[in-house]
Design a protein around this motif. Structure first.
Motif, PDB file in Angstrom:
ATOM      1  N   SER A 198      31.132  37.554  27.957  1.00  0.00           N
ATOM      2  CA  SER A 198      31.940  37.707  28.921  1.00  0.00           C
ATOM      3  C   SER A 198      31.334  38.998  29.638  1.00  0.00           C
ATOM      4  CB  SER A 198      33.198  38.573  28.608  1.00  0.00           C
ATOM      5  OG  SER A 198      34.056  37.171  28.158  1.00  0.00           O
ATOM      6  N   LEU A 229      41.192  36.810  31.445  1.00  0.00           N
ATOM      7  CA  LEU A 229      40.164  36.797  31.953  1.00  0.00           C
ATOM      8  C   LEU A 229      38.885  37.044  31.024  1.00  0.00           C
ATOM      9  CD1 LEU A 229      40.567  39.216  35.290  1.00  0.00           C
ATOM     10  CD2 LEU A 229      40.990  36.513  34.609  1.00  0.00           C
ATOM     11  N   PRO A 230      39.008  37.605  29.896  1.00  0.00           N
ATOM     12  CA  PRO A 230      37.979  37.672  28.840  1.00  0.00           C
ATOM     13  C   PRO A 230      37.552  35.835  28.499  1.00  0.00           C
ATOM     14  CG  PRO A 230      39.328  39.320  28.291  1.00  0.00           C
ATOM     15  CD  PRO A 230      40.082  38.595  29.262  1.00  0.00           C
ATOM     16  N   ALA A 232      38.180  33.440  30.568  1.00  0.00           N
ATOM     17  CA  ALA A 232      37.799  32.854  31.520  1.00  0.00           C
ATOM     18  C   ALA A 232      36.170  33.028  31.742  1.00  0.00           C
ATOM     19  CB  ALA A 232      38.286  33.242  32.721  1.00  0.00           C
ATOM     20  N   GLY A 233      35.756  34.321  31.463  1.00  0.00           N
ATOM     21  CA  GLY A 233      34.476  34.740  31.309  1.00  0.00           C
ATOM     22  C   GLY A 233      33.607  34.016  30.335  1.00  0.00           C
ATOM     23  N   VAL A 235      34.101  31.264  28.894  1.00  0.00           N
ATOM     24  CA  VAL A 235      33.864  29.578  29.353  1.00  0.00           C
ATOM     25  C   VAL A 235      32.872  29.478  30.417  1.00  0.00           C
ATOM     26  CG1 VAL A 235      34.984  27.496  30.185  1.00  0.00           C
ATOM     27  CG2 VAL A 235      36.434  29.215  28.431  1.00  0.00           C
TER      28      VAL A 235
ATOM     29  N   LEU B  22      28.793  33.509  37.509  1.00  0.00           N
ATOM     30  CA  LEU B  22      29.866  33.039  37.231  1.00  0.00           C
ATOM     31  C   LEU B  22      30.697  33.686  36.358  1.00  0.00           C
ATOM     32  CD1 LEU B  22      28.862  28.904  36.821  1.00  0.00           C
ATOM     33  CD2 LEU B  22      29.542  30.261  38.805  1.00  0.00           C
ATOM     34  N   VAL B  23      30.303  34.280  35.278  1.00  0.00           N
ATOM     35  CA  VAL B  23      30.895  35.210  34.416  1.00  0.00           C
ATOM     36  C   VAL B  23      31.402  36.280  35.229  1.00  0.00           C
ATOM     37  CG1 VAL B  23      30.704  36.767  32.538  1.00  0.00           C
ATOM     38  CG2 VAL B  23      29.587  34.279  32.263  1.00  0.00           C
ATOM     39  N   ALA B  26      34.254  35.358  37.379  1.00  0.00           N
ATOM     40  CA  ALA B  26      35.296  34.826  36.606  1.00  0.00           C
ATOM     41  C   ALA B  26      36.476  36.223  36.224  1.00  0.00           C
ATOM     42  CB  ALA B  26      34.890  33.943  35.397  1.00  0.00           C
ATOM     43  N   THR B  27      35.325  37.127  35.683  1.00  0.00           N
ATOM     44  CA  THR B  27      35.964  38.388  34.978  1.00  0.00           C
ATOM     45  C   THR B  27      36.407  39.498  35.980  1.00  0.00           C
ATOM     46  OG1 THR B  27      33.852  39.144  34.672  1.00  0.00           O
ATOM     47  CG2 THR B  27      34.832  37.986  32.650  1.00  0.00           C
ATOM     48  N   ARG B  29      34.238  40.800  38.133  1.00  0.00           N
ATOM     49  CA  ARG B  29      33.107  42.034  38.499  1.00  0.00           C
ATOM     50  C   ARG B  29      32.481  41.836  39.618  1.00  0.00           C
ATOM     51  NH1 ARG B  29      32.330  41.427  32.788  1.00  0.00           N
ATOM     52  NH2 ARG B  29      30.574  40.228  33.340  1.00  0.00           N
ATOM     53  N   ALA B  63      33.705  28.921  39.199  1.00  0.00           N
ATOM     54  CA  ALA B  63      33.623  29.967  38.413  1.00  0.00           C
ATOM     55  C   ALA B  63      34.912  30.464  37.514  1.00  0.00           C
ATOM     56  CB  ALA B  63      33.202  31.528  39.056  1.00  0.00           C
ATOM     57  N   TYR B  64      35.993  30.153  38.062  1.00  0.00           N
ATOM     58  CA  TYR B  64      37.404  30.391  37.310  1.00  0.00           C
ATOM     59  C   TYR B  64      38.330  29.254  38.036  1.00  0.00           C
ATOM     60  CZ  TYR B  64      41.953  32.367  36.765  1.00  0.00           C
ATOM     61  OH  TYR B  64      43.151  32.683  36.300  1.00  0.00           O
ATOM     62  N   PRO B 347      35.197  25.270  34.853  1.00  0.00           N
ATOM     63  CA  PRO B 347      34.039  26.290  35.088  1.00  0.00           C
ATOM     64  C   PRO B 347      32.646  25.841  34.879  1.00  0.00           C
ATOM     65  CG  PRO B 347      35.888  27.172  33.769  1.00  0.00           C
ATOM     66  CD  PRO B 347      36.060  26.047  33.959  1.00  0.00           C
TER      67      PRO B 347
END
Lengths: 605, 605
Positions: A198, A229-230, A232-233, A235, B22-23, B26-27, B29, B63-64, B347
């Motif tokens: 993540s 979210l962690p 989601a990141g 995956v 993507l991470v 998704a998170t 950032r 991504a999410y 994702p």
């Protein structure tokens, strides 16, 4: 006992090379090697059970599956009457560590083939921590020599906790990229540094990218209940499966995002019953569920079984038998890109199958692997020659010198009569520990143990580089009432030596004994060896039979009980005390580690 | 109209390269390119429809996917409100021939994207018969340039009937092996020489082995109702799917043996309704069923749709919408080893998705391909530049000379006043023909047609090598009442020129006109051109828009009706008369062929 070459020579030739033979057998122009008549075909493709089915097999692959294979019977054909019993595809374990069985791949196979397991996806994470890439290669090569399918996942997180421990070896992106070129590497082993994924940790991202580039499968391990979210990141970063879920919601979250939910029934993991409710109660499509064991002790293998045990349990939760069997056959094969090779009874596939009377009971009468009878009535009927591990893998316990009782001295601060110290608190039936504190007396400048309050000593003895380093600390919860010490070179994940004892003499004896036998686990009491399980291969695995190892482990447990330890999985608790990725307090070769903050802490408060 | 590069530059970078982005998205950032809010997620992994779902997309990939993507919205993020409508994965056509649409890949895409098709698996079998491997390469390269996913299956059976026809090119094991190395070749196209597979024909076995060795998918085509040993042999030979089944029993037989049952709804194939009963009535697991079109005319695309039409039809047969959608998304992707790339909203996957109000009605409001809006309310909203076919592909009708009326003279045996001749009998709504016989008068030494009994002339004009060869024969069933002739360079499978006429002057005019325009189909009557569909690319495809081609084809059908032809699919019947693999009587450049015996026969009995 049937003769068969087990050094990889028993593997069927590729379907592409076998196709013309299979066509000839299927159409009656050439006799089969083996014909099975009158079975109930558990068809994992269609989801049916089809009575009156015959199978014809040639060169280790199915050539014909249908109502009548009499055209494939010739002079040299072995004919087996299934007598209306079920024909089940050989079972697959989607993720597991051979080392947890404390035996070699060879002995693991010997133990589980009679239980119907004909394909395993193994992650040699433990040997990697001791021997690095050459250790992975050894198990890779041993796996290739087996008479069943043992595919290897390249360990991804060695060390598990960089900076907080020094294992025997380090693996990174370069090693992963190299291993992806090996013929028997099926993908990347569980990516357990989930915060790293993540956070786009370059090592994790690089290893995953190397695996994806090779077109192989990225194994996951997301051990947190946070599905926000962690997760989601994680995956989005690429892991394709996960066996760390425990709740139905965990399984559903994974499947929705395109991962495979691996449901685990190990010796100490019971994660099937809750998660399978996603299917049985919530109607989620079962195609993305896979059954696995992760960690099976040799005692479990010997006394309870392997994937047959998992299937019995899964069916008992209310899954249709054919659905449960899909989760241990076709779904697994598909996940690893092997649908055309294993996981079903269908033309072209490796002829791995079971003859089973009662499907729900999963009592297996016969196991066929690659078209040959491999086990019958719970007994192996083929010979699997022992795999010859080199001396380099058998000589891995390097303590550098003779350990003495005084190596376990804990010096108190000058002038102190009493100290307040951190104590690792073992919790019954749980992997986490508690970060306790206790006041302990000082005798002749040394901290004394407090047996009345179940506080004894723990030490990590460095055993990879022979530095002679000993890290001392305190532990509570084992309940030892006698003078005794238990030492083990299975010490997740960096696998130094963990010694826990109520007196320093026994601690020294236990440590030196393991150095002498090349590793394993040993219990000393009052100068006498009460129990020993030798594990000379990397200090992690015995090369004896699983029954023998299970018996020795059983005697160890009894001896520990006799010394006052009443924990359910005492040896497992012992071997996890250096696992510096699970809270709260652990010990490593670096020192005492608070895993809540991932920081080294002092013994004295 | 949105600007987008369509020459392959629109393809998302591989997940392995995109993962860190993507991470980050998704998170939270890093902002997404596109966020879709409040949709009903048609989740083909879990089999659910999940309301209140947001999607965040970056670099053309998801991504999410989850309940709230507000953290992924930044300044540059496009936000779309789905308003509670369904989010459906972009649809996949599991097997099809672009040439059947009479348009280029570019124009085919332009026509079908508004119908929700974002992935196609195309078999350029027709152009391969005209131009060989270079023709396949042209369509392969055009496919790569598309803004949607067009994967190419390497044609396996060119010629379809070796020895009974001479197409423009021949493909064999060497060509298949070469093509397996091309980046956009997904597997082997339908292996239609099914007796050859069961008989271990070396070309078939070699092509299949080359495909398996490359780890790609072997397409099947088993066009026989015999589910006994010939079918068993075919499956053992390696084909992995089949779209030639028509009965529920056909689908079940294929699935049981580990193949994918491809259910076909083309312009003239209606094979879904019967076969889907395997699922709706017999409870077969739907995971191994795939929907496809095989052959869609441009008129069908323009007036009825493409995979949206197939889905509407499949759902109307009683499939749960999400199950039907799985058959046109995840199942297809999985079959071709693309589950991590396309076929679901999850994702990492290419962001191909549809916004749909009514799932069963499959009326598509918006189509997104690779994260960009591609079509809205049935209209394409992106530009797809025309693909520039080289002159070598546009100049393929080589008749070698001007065709004259006397080229169609059929000389009677010397002195005969009447002859008994073989006549190809067209059967309404069926692909097979009848092998008829008729007594015909002889006038001035030449056989005369018999318009009263609906017997006119048919000729195959060699058009690949300019030999000037004309093969003459007789046909019945078109019902032409006027002086007229229809010529076509679409002439399955060897694609010479088929001319059918009631008078030789019009036949010559029609043939010469096609030579002049580079191929297509033309109708002449009394010296006047009534309708023309130009197909200058390989004589098989127009480079005009599908609407224009459909309109021209519509005018052709009307003109044929005006000449007395009342068959339902008259042009298709015409273009199949040289298909020397379907019984009973056909014509090729080699002569008249009895397809019951696979032998050349004389015109006169």
């Amino acid at each position: 006992m049937a003769q068969r070459p087990a050094n990889g020579a028993g593997k069927p030739r590729p379907w592409a090379q076998m196709a013309t033979t299979l066509v000839d057998v299927a159409t009656g122009r050439r006799p089969a090697d083996l014909v099975v008549r009158n079975g109930r075909w558990v068809n994992v493709h269609s989801g049916e059970v089809i009575p009156g089915t015959d199978l014809a097999i040639a060169g280790g692959r199915f050539a014909y599956c249908g109502p009548d294979a009499s055209h494939a019977i010739g002079e040299g054909t072995t004919v087996v009457d299934a007598g209306g019993r079920h024909l089940v595809p050989g079972l697959c374990d989607g993720h597991m560590h051979v080392e947890s069985g404390m035996v070699t791949v060879t002995e693991f196979c010997r133990a589980v083939i009679p239980h119907g397991t004909t394909s395993m996806f193994i992650d040699p994470h433990e040997i990697a921590n001791v021997l690095g890439l050459p250790g992975v290669r050894l198990m890779h090569d041993e796996a290739l020599a087996m008479p069943v399918n043992v595919h290897v996942q390249m360990p991804s997180c060695v060390p598990s906790a960089p900076g907080l421990e020094n294992p025997g070896a380090t693996l990174g992106v370069a090693e992963v990229a190299e291993a992806m070129g090996w013929e028997n590497i099926i993908g990347l082993g569980e990516v357990m540094n989930f915060p790293g994924v993540s956070a786009n940790d370059p090592k994790m991202a690089g290893e995953i990218a190397a695996t994806m580039k090779a077109g192989k499968t990225v194994g996951g391990h997301y051990a947190s209940p946070d599905l926000g979210l962690p997760f989601a990141g994680y995956v989005a970063g690429g892991p394709e499966d996960d066996h760390e879920g425990t709740r139905a919601a965990d399984a559903i979250a994974r499947v929705r995002l395109g991962m495979k939910a691996m449901l685990r029934l190990g010796s100490a993991w019971f994660d099937v019953a809750e998660q399978v409710k996603a299917v049985t109660e919530q109607g989620i499509d079962p195609r993305n569920f896979i059954l696995c064991t992760d960690d099976s002790h040799s005692g479990t293998l010997v006394n309870e079984g392997h994937m047959d045990r998992v299937l019995r349990h899964a069916i008992a939760q209310g899954l249709k038998p054919v659905t449960a069997i899909q989760m241990a056959t076709l779904n697994t094969a598909q996940h690893f890109g092997l649908e055309r090779e294993i996981g079903s009874i269908a033309p072209g596939r490796s002829a791995d199958f079971l003859i089973v009377e009662d499907l729900a009971g999963m009592k297996i009468d016969q196991v066929y692997a690659r078209g040959m009878l491999a086990a019958e009535a719970g007994k192996l009927v083929i010979d699997i020659p022992p795999y010859d591990y080199p001396q380099s893998a058998r000589n891995t316990v390097h303590v550098g010198r003779t350990i003495e009782a005084k190596d376990f001295d804990i010096k108190a601060p000058a002038g102190a009569n009493e100290v307040r110290a951190r104590v690792i608190g073992v919790i019954e039936n749980q992997a986490p520990t508690k970060a306790l504190e206790a006041d302990l007396p000082v005798e002749e400048g040394l901290v004394a143990m407090d047996r009345a309050n179940d506080i004894c000593q723990i030490a990590v003895v460095e055993r990879h580089k022979g530095t002679g380093k000993v890290v001392n600390a305190l532990v509570s919860g084992f309940g030892y009432k006698e003078d005794c010490a238990l030492a083990s070179t299975v010490a997740h994940d960096s696998h130094h030596m963990i010694v826990v004892g109520t007196n320093k003499q026994d601690m020294a004896l236990a440590a030196n004994r393991l150095a002498e036998v090349g590793g394993g686990v040993v219990l000393f009491s009052k100068g006498r060896e009460l129990a020993l399980v030798e594990m000379p291969i990397a200090g992690l695995m015995s090369d004896e039979r699983a029954e023998i190892v299970a018996a020795k482990a059983g005697r160890l447990t009894e001896a520990m009980r006799a010394c006052g330890c009443t924990l359910n999985n005492a040896y497992m608790q012992h071997s996890l005390l250096a696992l510096v990725v699970i809270p709260e307090l652990r010990i490593s070769d670096v020192g005492l580690v608070d895993v809540r903050t991932f920081e080294k802490v002092e013994l004295f408060v």
